[in-house]
Each structure stands twice: as structure tokens, then as C-alpha cells.
Design an enzyme around this catalytic site. Structure first.
Site, PDB file in Angstrom:
ATOM      1  N   GLY A 252      16.589 -28.256  35.147  1.00  0.00           N
ATOM      2  CA  GLY A 252      15.938 -26.952  35.023  1.00  0.00           C
ATOM      3  C   GLY A 252      16.047 -26.042  36.229  1.00  0.00           C
ATOM      4  O   GLY A 252      15.295 -25.071  36.328  1.00  0.00           O
TER       5      GLY A 252
ATOM      6  N   SER B  70      13.507 -20.712  40.435  1.00  0.00           N
ATOM      7  CA  SER B  70      13.083 -21.702  39.428  1.00  0.00           C
ATOM      8  C   SER B  70      12.022 -22.638  39.996  1.00  0.00           C
ATOM      9  O   SER B  70      12.116 -23.066  41.161  1.00  0.00           O
ATOM     10  CB  SER B  70      14.265 -22.581  39.002  1.00  0.00           C
ATOM     11  OG  SER B  70      15.244 -21.829  38.354  1.00  0.00           O
ATOM     12  N   ILE B  71      11.064 -22.997  39.153  1.00  0.00           N
ATOM     13  CA  ILE B  71      10.058 -23.987  39.568  1.00  0.00           C
ATOM     14  C   ILE B  71      10.777 -25.289  39.972  1.00  0.00           C
ATOM     15  O   ILE B  71      10.435 -25.919  40.970  1.00  0.00           O
ATOM     16  CB  ILE B  71       9.047 -24.219  38.420  1.00  0.00           C
ATOM     17  CG1 ILE B  71       8.183 -22.961  38.237  1.00  0.00           C
ATOM     18  CG2 ILE B  71       8.188 -25.443  38.693  1.00  0.00           C
ATOM     19  CD1 ILE B  71       7.228 -22.987  37.051  1.00  0.00           C
TER      20      ILE B  71
ATOM     21  N   TYR C  84       2.882 -15.099  24.037  1.00  0.00           N
ATOM     22  CA  TYR C  84       3.433 -16.428  24.348  1.00  0.00           C
ATOM     23  C   TYR C  84       3.879 -17.122  23.044  1.00  0.00           C
ATOM     24  O   TYR C  84       4.808 -17.932  23.044  1.00  0.00           O
ATOM     25  CB  TYR C  84       2.413 -17.262  25.128  1.00  0.00           C
ATOM     26  CG  TYR C  84       3.049 -18.364  25.948  1.00  0.00           C
ATOM     27  CD1 TYR C  84       3.971 -18.080  26.951  1.00  0.00           C
ATOM     28  CD2 TYR C  84       2.740 -19.698  25.713  1.00  0.00           C
ATOM     29  CE1 TYR C  84       4.564 -19.083  27.694  1.00  0.00           C
ATOM     30  CE2 TYR C  84       3.327 -20.715  26.458  1.00  0.00           C
ATOM     31  CZ  TYR C  84       4.241 -20.399  27.444  1.00  0.00           C
ATOM     32  OH  TYR C  84       4.827 -21.402  28.169  1.00  0.00           O
TER      33      TYR C  84
ATOM     34  N   LYS D  44       4.667 -25.765  23.681  1.00  0.00           N
ATOM     35  CA  LYS D  44       3.991 -26.427  24.814  1.00  0.00           C
ATOM     36  C   LYS D  44       2.899 -27.382  24.320  1.00  0.00           C
ATOM     37  O   LYS D  44       2.640 -28.411  24.962  1.00  0.00           O
ATOM     38  CB  LYS D  44       3.407 -25.391  25.779  1.00  0.00           C
ATOM     39  CG  LYS D  44       4.450 -24.564  26.526  1.00  0.00           C
ATOM     40  CD  LYS D  44       5.373 -25.410  27.384  1.00  0.00           C
ATOM     41  CE  LYS D  44       6.196 -24.569  28.345  1.00  0.00           C
ATOM     42  NZ  LYS D  44       7.266 -25.339  28.993  1.00  0.00           N
TER      43      LYS D  44
ATOM     44  N   ILE E  16       4.211 -17.556  37.054  1.00  0.00           N
ATOM     45  CA  ILE E  16       5.018 -17.320  38.266  1.00  0.00           C
ATOM     46  C   ILE E  16       6.256 -16.530  37.829  1.00  0.00           C
ATOM     47  O   ILE E  16       6.851 -16.840  36.793  1.00  0.00           O
ATOM     48  CB  ILE E  16       5.470 -18.656  38.901  1.00  0.00           C
ATOM     49  CG1 ILE E  16       4.254 -19.500  39.296  1.00  0.00           C
ATOM     50  CG2 ILE E  16       6.362 -18.404  40.108  1.00  0.00           C
ATOM     51  CD1 ILE E  16       4.599 -20.890  39.804  1.00  0.00           C
ATOM     52  N   LYS E  17       6.651 -15.549  38.641  1.00  0.00           N
ATOM     53  CA  LYS E  17       7.786 -14.704  38.260  1.00  0.00           C
ATOM     54  C   LYS E  17       9.100 -15.481  38.387  1.00  0.00           C
ATOM     55  O   LYS E  17       9.581 -15.729  39.495  1.00  0.00           O
ATOM     56  CB  LYS E  17       7.810 -13.473  39.174  1.00  0.00           C
ATOM     57  CG  LYS E  17       8.494 -12.304  38.591  1.00  0.00           C
ATOM     58  CD  LYS E  17       8.163 -11.033  39.359  1.00  0.00           C
ATOM     59  CE  LYS E  17       9.072  -9.937  38.910  1.00  0.00           C
ATOM     60  NZ  LYS E  17       9.949  -9.459  39.954  1.00  0.00           N
ATOM     61  N   THR E  18       9.639 -15.916  37.272  1.00  0.00           N
ATOM     62  CA  THR E  18      10.925 -16.620  37.244  1.00  0.00           C
ATOM     63  C   THR E  18      11.773 -16.015  36.126  1.00  0.00           C
ATOM     64  O   THR E  18      11.286 -15.156  35.371  1.00  0.00           O
ATOM     65  CB  THR E  18      10.738 -18.120  36.935  1.00  0.00           C
ATOM     66  OG1 THR E  18      10.155 -18.224  35.620  1.00  0.00           O
ATOM     67  CG2 THR E  18       9.850 -18.815  37.940  1.00  0.00           C
ATOM     68  N   LEU E  19      12.984 -16.517  35.974  1.00  0.00           N
ATOM     69  CA  LEU E  19      13.880 -16.027  34.921  1.00  0.00           C
ATOM     70  C   LEU E  19      13.248 -16.230  33.536  1.00  0.00           C
ATOM     71  O   LEU E  19      13.205 -15.316  32.714  1.00  0.00           O
ATOM     72  CB  LEU E  19      15.195 -16.797  35.020  1.00  0.00           C
ATOM     73  CG  LEU E  19      16.438 -16.143  34.457  1.00  0.00           C
ATOM     74  CD1 LEU E  19      16.732 -14.847  35.190  1.00  0.00           C
ATOM     75  CD2 LEU E  19      17.619 -17.106  34.592  1.00  0.00           C
TER      76      LEU E  19
END
Ligand code: NAP
Length: 255
Positions: free
Chosen positions: A13, A19-20, A155, A162, A191-194
Site C-alpha cells: 500500500g 501514504s500511510i 464515505y 471497512k 489524513i490527506k493522502t491520494l
């Protein structure tokens, strides 16, 4: 000697530096772990290889989790390279962008199957392979979000995916527990990610979150990485089947 010296961990991932999974990998490497990374296709490989190089990671393999042949090949390559595995990080999710903006009731059958397949079933099929390499026990973690338990605007189908992922964590923890393999989820705040950029109104989510969360701030990549290492490592030796919130306390707020 780091806390993870001598430990071999597969991380799925990492798409980019935001990325986390990248923050978890960085902490694992700092703590002495030997890490393997994956990429979905050649385009992503171009992004993941330089990240691996920068972190001194030698093992980089292709794996689209919708492709069972890729998964078989990945674990065969890990077996050849390492012989065994101590940890696995599943930090993968996908849904059609349209399904994350229109009404949930409009979700198509194909869109529902896609989100559940990539975001939840993948943990099951990857864990089946990991179990075989974790003969000395191990730890598997996945990333989830509060939208599994509560309605979060837009969501949608990802919330359903999830929920399936968190239930899968409990069933996997029960079965793999016999072999000393722990399975847990980290429920991160936004969190701001892709991946997050695909959710309509994500910016608003961040500002509401920082205002309402008990810690009065957004969740950081570092917050999530530190909790992930806790669950992956020996300090969490008695913890399995859990969903651990790392969201500055947001999930505890009623009004
Ligand atoms: P990210 O950097 O975009 O990571 C998502 C990863 O999933 C990417 O590496 C993506 O690969 C991968 N992926 C998608 N389809 C795949 C497939 N078929 N096979 C293999 N990999 C695939 O975003 P992130 O926010 O770090 O997301 C990581 C996890 O954290 C996800 O499970 C997400 O739901 C969860 N999470 C995120 C937040 C948040 O606010 N960011 C909060 C709670 C939980 P490519 O991009 O290369 O296709």
C-alpha cells in the site's frame, strides 16, 4: 539494535511519500526491520522503486490484490528470499470515485463488489498466504476508518467495505491465533493522502475533525505509524482481533 531488528515485514500500500504505508515503513526501517514493498502496476513501480531505494529496501514485488496469480507469485518470492515472515501491513483500499460522491443507494453491483474485493477480501486472501510463512507466529495489521461504524457523508460503499474488513480482522484473529499470529486494525482519523482525495468534501472533513476531536488537531502520519508499530511488535503480544482508534479521540465524541 532497533525494536524490529531481525524481523521481516511485508508492506502493501505504498503509493507515494504521503501514504500511510510509507510512514509505517519508514518507522519499521528506523527500528531495524527488513521490509518488502509492493506496487500495483508498472506506472506505480516507477514511484515505489525510488522510495524503496531511499529507505534501503531491496525487496520490491508486483501485486495487484485482485489478481490471485500476483499474490501467489509474491508469496513464492518472499519465501525464496526470506523463508519466513514476521509481519504484514495491509494498507489498501479502492472504490470508484463516483461511488464516493453520489447517493449510497445508487451504488452499482460492480462498484460494491470492487470496493469489497480490493478493500476487504484482499486481507483474507493475503492472510491465507502469510499464515504459511508465519510458522513462528506473527502480526498482521490493516487500516480502517470510523465510516465502518457510523455514517460519514460520502464515505458510502467504503464504509461498508471497512465494516467487512473489521469483521474479517476478528475472524482471522480467531483462526490464526492458534498459531500465535495476531491480527488487528488501526482506525485512523482522516489524513490527506491520494486515497483520501477521492472522497468528496474531504477538506471539510479535516477542518470539522480538528475542531471537534478531543486533542483539537488532525491525526498525523506519525500518530498512525507509532500505533501500527505497537500492534506489529512484541509490546502488543496479548492484543488481537482489535480495532484500535488512532484519531485524536474523535470516535468518542457524541455531541
Ligand atoms: P494511499 O496512499 O492512496 O494508499 C492506498 C493504497 O491502496 C495505494 O498504495 C494503492 O495503490 C493501493 N491499492 C488500491 N488498489 C489496489 C489493488 N488492486 N492492489 C494493490 N494495491 C491497491 O492512501 P492511504 O490513505 O495511505 O490509504 C491506506 C489505507 O488507509 C487504506 O486502507 C485507507 O482506507 C486507510 N485509511 C486512510 C485514511 C485517510 O484519511 N487517509 C483514514 C483511515 C484509513 P495505487 O495508488 O498504486 O493504485
Amino acid at each position: 539494535m532497533g525494536r524490529f531488528s531481525g524481523k521481516k515485514v511485508l508492506v502493501l500500500g505504498v503509493a507515494n511519500e504521503r501514504s500511510i504505508a510509507h510512514s509505517i515503513t519508514t518507522e519499521l526501517v528506523k527500528e531495524g526491520a527488513t521490509v518488502a514493498l509492493t506496487y500495483v502496476n508498472e506506472a506505480i513501480e516507477k514511484r515505489v522503486r525510488p522510495i524503496a531505494e531511499e529507505l534501503g529496501i531491496k525487496h520490491v514485488y508486483q501485486c495487484d490484490v485482485q489478481n490471485e496469480e500476483h499474490i501467489d507469485k509474491l508469496f513464492a518470492e518472499i519465501k525464496d528470499a526470506w523463508g519466513s515472515l514476521d509481519g504484514m501491513v495491509h494498507s489498501i483500499a479502492f472504490a470508484d470515485r463516483e461511488d464516493l460522491s453520489r447517493r449510497f443507494v445508487e451504488t452499482s453491483r460492480a462498484g460494491f463488489q470492487l470496493a469489497l474485493d480490493v478493500s476487504a477480501y484482499s486481507l483474507v486472501t493475503l492472510s491465507k498466504r502469510a499464515e504459511k510463512l508465519m510458522s513462528e507466529g506473527g502480526s498482521i495489521i490493516t487500516l480502517t476508518y470510523l465510516g465502518s461504524q457510523r455514517v460519514v457523508k460520502n464515505y458510502n460503499v467504503m464504509g461498508v467495505a471497512k465494516a467487512a474488513l473489521e469483521a474479517s480482522v476478528r475472524y482471522l484473529a480467531y483462526e490464526l491465533g492458534e498459531k500465535g499470529i495476531r491480527v488487528n486494525a488501526v482506525s485512523a482519523g482522516p489524513i490527506k493522502t491520494l486515497a483520501a482525495s477521492g472522497i468528496a468534501g474531504f477538506k471539510d472533513m479535516l477542518s470539522v475533525f480538528a475542531e471537534k476531536a478531543p486533542l483539537r488537531r488532525n491525526t498525523s502520519l506519525e500518530d498512525v505509524a507509532k500505533a501500527s508499530l505497537f500492534l506489529l511488535g512484541h509490546d502488543a503480544s496479548g492484543v488481537t482481533g482489535e480495532t484500535m482508534y488512532v484519531d485524536c479521540g474523535f470516535n468518542t465524541i457524541g455531541m
